[in-house]
Design an enzyme around this catalytic site. Structure first.
Site, PDB file in Angstrom:
ATOM      1  N   GLN A 524       0.632  -1.304   0.223  1.00 51.60           N
ATOM      2  CA  GLN A 524      -0.081   0.056  -0.024  1.00 51.60           C
ATOM      3  C   GLN A 524       0.975   1.251   0.463  1.00 51.60           C
ATOM      4  O   GLN A 524       2.191   2.058   1.103  1.00 51.60           O
ATOM      5  CB  GLN A 524      -0.774   0.345   1.449  1.00 51.60           C
ATOM      6  CG  GLN A 524      -1.852   1.099   1.437  1.00 51.60           C
ATOM      7  CD  GLN A 524      -2.669   1.215   2.363  1.00 51.60           C
ATOM      8  OE1 GLN A 524      -2.422   0.977   3.983  1.00 51.60           O
ATOM      9  NE2 GLN A 524      -3.932   0.815   2.628  1.00 51.60           N
ATOM     10  N   TYR A 526       0.383   4.710   0.527  1.00 51.89           N
ATOM     11  CA  TYR A 526      -0.082   5.468   1.081  1.00 51.89           C
ATOM     12  C   TYR A 526      -0.087   7.302   1.992  1.00 51.89           C
ATOM     13  O   TYR A 526      -0.050   8.184   1.361  1.00 51.89           O
ATOM     14  CB  TYR A 526      -2.027   5.522   2.135  1.00 51.89           C
ATOM     15  CG  TYR A 526      -3.208   5.563   1.813  1.00 51.89           C
ATOM     16  CD1 TYR A 526      -3.183   4.898   0.203  1.00 51.89           C
ATOM     17  CD2 TYR A 526      -3.930   5.045   2.544  1.00 51.89           C
ATOM     18  CE1 TYR A 526      -3.880   3.897  -0.112  1.00 51.89           C
ATOM     19  CE2 TYR A 526      -5.253   3.791   1.589  1.00 51.89           C
ATOM     20  CZ  TYR A 526      -5.270   3.553  -0.023  1.00 51.89           C
ATOM     21  OH  TYR A 526      -6.074   2.943  -0.319  1.00 51.89           O
ATOM     22  N   SER A 527       0.674   6.783   2.784  1.00 52.18           N
ATOM     23  CA  SER A 527       1.230   7.610   3.857  1.00 52.18           C
ATOM     24  C   SER A 527       3.012   8.116   2.982  1.00 52.18           C
ATOM     25  O   SER A 527       3.712   7.180   2.381  1.00 52.18           O
ATOM     26  CB  SER A 527       1.945   7.545   4.986  1.00 52.18           C
ATOM     27  OG  SER A 527       1.200   6.238   5.921  1.00 52.18           O
ATOM     28  N   GLU A 642      -9.426  -1.511   6.767  1.00 49.54           N
ATOM     29  CA  GLU A 642      -8.234  -1.840   7.828  1.00 49.54           C
ATOM     30  C   GLU A 642      -8.203  -2.104   9.395  1.00 49.54           C
ATOM     31  O   GLU A 642      -7.764  -2.441   9.888  1.00 49.54           O
ATOM     32  CB  GLU A 642      -6.883  -0.924   6.913  1.00 49.54           C
ATOM     33  CG  GLU A 642      -5.530  -0.865   8.041  1.00 49.54           C
ATOM     34  CD  GLU A 642      -4.540  -0.953   7.469  1.00 49.54           C
ATOM     35  OE1 GLU A 642      -3.335  -0.820   7.568  1.00 49.54           O
ATOM     36  OE2 GLU A 642      -4.635   0.416   6.753  1.00 49.54           O
ATOM     37  N   GLU A 769      -5.249   9.326  17.099  1.00 49.44           N
ATOM     38  CA  GLU A 769      -5.565  10.776  17.247  1.00 49.44           C
ATOM     39  C   GLU A 769      -6.380  11.337  16.189  1.00 49.44           C
ATOM     40  O   GLU A 769      -7.258  12.062  15.847  1.00 49.44           O
ATOM     41  CB  GLU A 769      -4.420  11.638  16.947  1.00 49.44           C
ATOM     42  CG  GLU A 769      -3.689  11.977  18.760  1.00 49.44           C
ATOM     43  CD  GLU A 769      -3.195  10.162  18.605  1.00 49.44           C
ATOM     44  OE1 GLU A 769      -3.284   9.825  19.804  1.00 49.44           O
ATOM     45  OE2 GLU A 769      -2.680  10.024  18.267  1.00 49.44           O
TER      46      GLU A 769
END
Length: 782
Positions: A524, A526-527, A642, A769
């Site tokens: 993946q 993404y980040s 996820e 968070e």
């Protein structure tokens, strides 16, 4: 009497609506303030209507005029009354007294009058101590003379005493425990009142040779008393939950309304996170109560009821007290004034938190039942669940495309899944405490693929099992039960599911078969270094040149990218559009020039994460999933899956089992402080399982859990896992700091890796968070 209406489980929603209407008509904060400490108390006008609705006899059988309502029905009533702060003695007059009388003497002549509301009855059992832990500690004396039984002594905290016509009293005679009935206004009976924190009265019952009649004695009396107290604790938990939910809602309204520094204080992140935590606490309590009611309704033995009621009362009492205390803080100075309603919620929560046992009291009480032993959540031992071998063989003989797993009952499918995983998963792959790579689990992946058990959600036409939502959950539960390692499953679970939902037919033909064969292994993307949970800030850019996208940028925290052949990535395709707009979802082959992958060693010493650098990397425009600049919508489905996966209780159950075994082998279970901690952790795991089960039920019903629900589950699951791994390290002392597998209490165990790995679970999949931000957005809006 035989014609009395009877409630069924299908009536619970109607019961709740009726109770909500009742509460709305009588909710009056000014009346609550005026009635504090007054006798007759302020709810006197409401009790006759409660009786007219049949509530006082709701839990009694139709044969004596009762409604034969379920505990779930009564919990719905109590929750609505709690939300409106209507502190009527519903629990003592509808549960404690009537149920104790019913359990002790099912044919007692008073029951019809109790059911009609003509003769309310309550229970007097406390004598100045917190007797819920041991209701058999009775000093009140029962003596017998020529005219019958007489009572000597006193009872405190007799709820509903002022409104009761009769009182059931626990007393001890020379030959053991007795339950006796006294008239509330009879000779030798004096009832005085003590005002509690919320202004409601608690009766002080003084018995001076009071004449009484015997209801039950010995084992029958003890059983009736214990069961009635547990049932009452369960309904009191529902009332506390109502208080918690109403206080949370009132606080959300206040935060949206109150302005400070030129803007609503609902916009302050510190306050948003606090109310998000309040919401998480409330949702966990609701799941705990629902699960406890389910267990209590099907009760097979008193221990089941005791554990269910104890869990729910502990969780809901604690939630009500915690949420109302926080609510005072979030209201600021106004919350500390008597004119502000939020203080009334705190006082009511305080009373309910103590009555029938506080959280700590119930945890101590449950410690004797929740011994330090492996926790088993799966109890399906039906004949169908035991005989899977033959049925499995019949279906496995068919071509994959012809199999119809959904034609089986859920129990039959569970039996097949259980037999398959038990028979095929190598023992050295079970309950491994770290993420494993292709070299370690590739053979298991390919075995599942060849057997047609790899792609649970894909349709059979594409080589999958085509499982409906209910059987998908069973599949996942059985994988968790046997300790199967997580596969390199981004291709199966994420890419495959996305392509089936919104990919093109060409994309499905190209990629799905190669995922099944293991030719394509996906990760993946993404980040990014400056866009971790904040994916809307990502900078990796793709520009369209002819028929190809040219991608440049960097991805980070890409799990096992060094073992992957392909990456699905979010990239910015329009720099002029801000935030989530201008992002597209691309499928990229990592086996080309311009791709650099650097593994990152995690805190546990494993190379699980990677940096991926993309420098002029190309992919055909046909590898874009969804429309140009609309990749955010595609990615949300992946993130939701996820978070649900992370929320599964498997890791927490395993950690609790290990902690229990260590405690038994080392003698730590004899330490009172450890037993208290272990009991609380066991309740945490059971309540997590209940919360996860609620999300599973949503899936089984054919709907996807909302983002807020998935976020709540992720927060609860990851915090629970961290607390458990911390407890195991602490329990082992110096041995808890040893790296790698070691012999612990007669078993080989890697203690440190799960503890260190658990530091990441509150980070990946969107930090906790960020989950709080999602929850707060649902409560408070933007």
């Amino acid at each position: 009497m035989d014609d009395a209406p009877v409630l069924t489980g299908d009536d619970t929603a109607l019961v709740r609506e009726s109770a909500r209407g009742f509460a709305a008509r009588f909710r009056d904060m000014a009346a609550i303030r005026r009635g504090r400490g007054q006798m007759p108390w302020h709810e006197a006008v409401r009790l006759p209507e409660m009786a007219a609705l049949g509530w006082l006899g709701a839990l009694l059988p139709a044969s004596c005029g009762g409604l034969e309502a379920s505990l779930t029905d009564m919990a719905a009533i109590a929750e609505e009354l709690g939300a409106a702060l209507l502190a009527e003695p519903l629990v003592p007059l509808a549960v404690l007294g009537p149920r104790c009388l019913l359990h002790a003497a099912p044919d007692h002549g008073l029951l019809p009058s109790v059911a009609s509301g003509a003769s309310p009855v309550t229970l007097a059992w406390q004598e100045g101590r917190n007797d819920i832990a041991d209701p058999m500690r009775v000093d009140t004396r029962a003596t017998r003379d020529a005219e019958g039984w007489r009572l000597h002594g006193s009872k405190r905290f007799v709820a509903g005493a002022w409104a009761a016509r009769s009182v059931i009293v626990s007393a001890r005679a020379s030959d053991g425990l007795k339950l006796l009935l006294v008239e509330a206004d009879g000779p030798g009976v004096t009832i005085s009142q003590e005002s509690r924190a919320d202004g409601s009265p608690a009766g002080l019952l003084t018995l001076d040779a009071a004449r009484s009649s015997l209801i039950a004695e010995g084992a029958a009396a003890e059983a009736a008393l214990r069961i009635a107290l547990d049932e009452a604790a369960l309904i009191a938990a529902a009332e506390a939950l109502g208080v918690a939910r109403a206080a949370l809602a009132a606080t959300a309204v206040y935060l949206r309304m109150r302005v400070a520094f030129g803007r609503p204080i609902a916009s302050f992140q510190a306050l948003r996170h606090r109310i998000a935590d309040m919401h998480v606490t409330c949702e966990l309590a609701g799941a705990s109560l629902a699960d406890a009611l389910r267990l209590a309704e099907g009760m097979q033995d008193p221990r089941t009821l005791r554990l269910a009621a104890g869990r729910a009362k502990a969780r809901c009492s604690e939630a009500a007290v915690e949420i109302t205390r926080e609510a005072i803080q979030l209201h600021g100075g106004i919350g500390f004034t008597d004119a502000c309603d939020i203080g009334l919620y705190l006082k009511r929560a305080t009373v309910l938190g103590a009555w029938l046992g506080s959280a700590s009291t119930h945890h101590a009480r449950m410690a004797g039942d929740i011994a330090a032993e492996p926790l088993v959540l799966d109890t399906d031992d039906s004949p169908q669940a035991r005989g899977g071998a033959q049925r499995l063989a019949e279906i496995q003989a068919m071509p994959v495309a012809a199999r119809d797993w959904n034609a089986l009952s859920d129990a039959e499918f569970r039996a097949c899944a259980r037999y398959f995983f038990d028979s095929n998963l190598p023992h050295d792959l079970r309950f491994v405490p770290r993420r494993m790579g292709w070299k370690e689990i590739g053979d298991w992946y390919l075995l599942l693929s060849r057997a047609g058990w790899l792609a649970a959600t894909w349709p059979p036409a594409h080589g999958g099992m085509g499982l409906n939502a209910a059987k998908q959950m069973i599949y996942a539960e059985e994988m968790q039960r046997v300790g199967a390692p997580r596969l390199l499953d981004h291709g199966i679970n994420n890419v495959g599911s996305i392509l089936l939902a919104c990919g093109t037919e060409e994309q499905r033909r190209t990629y799905l078969p190669r995922i099944l064969t293991g030719e394509h292994i996906w990760c993946q993307g993404y980040s990014e270094p400056d866009a971790g949970s904040d994916l809307a800030s990502l900078r990796t850019e793709a520009r369209l040149e002819g028929e190809e996208f040219v991608i440049s940028g960097q991805k980070i925290w890409t799990t096992l990218a060094h073992e992957a052949t392909h990456i699905y990535a979010l990239v910015r395709t329009d720099r002029s559009k801000p935030g989530r707009d201008g992002i597209s979802f691309l499928l990229i082959d990592l086996r080309q020039p311009g791709v650099t992958i650097r593994p990152i060693r995690n805190i546990a010493g494993h190379e699980e994460f990677c940096e991926v650098f993309l420098d002029g990397v190309r992919t055909h425009r046909g590898n874009m999933v969804g429309a140009l600049n609309e990749g955010w919508a595609v990615s949300r489905a992946v993130l939701g899956f996820e978070r649900l996966r992370v929320g599964a209780p498997r890791n927490s159950v395993l950690a609790l089992q290990r902690l229990g075994r260590v405690a038994r082998q080392t003698g730590l279970e004899d330490d009172p402080l450890f037993r208290a901690r272990f009991t609380r952790l066991a309740c945490d795991v059971l309540d997590l399982a209940a919360l996860y089960g609620r999300a599973a039920d949503t899936l089984k019903a054919g709907s996807a859990p909302g983002m807020e629900e998935a976020s709540v589950l992720k927060i609860v699951a990851t915090r629970t896992e961290q607390r458990l791994t911390e407890a195991l390290v602490e329990a082992l002392g110096d041995a808890g700091t040893v790296t790698g597998p070691q012999d612990v209490a007669g078993m080989t165990m890697d203690v440190l890796t799960p503890f260190l790995s658990a530091r990441a679970v509150t980070i990946y999949g969107g930090t906790n968070e960020i989950q709080r931000n999602i929850i707060a957005r649902g409560i408070l809006g933007k």
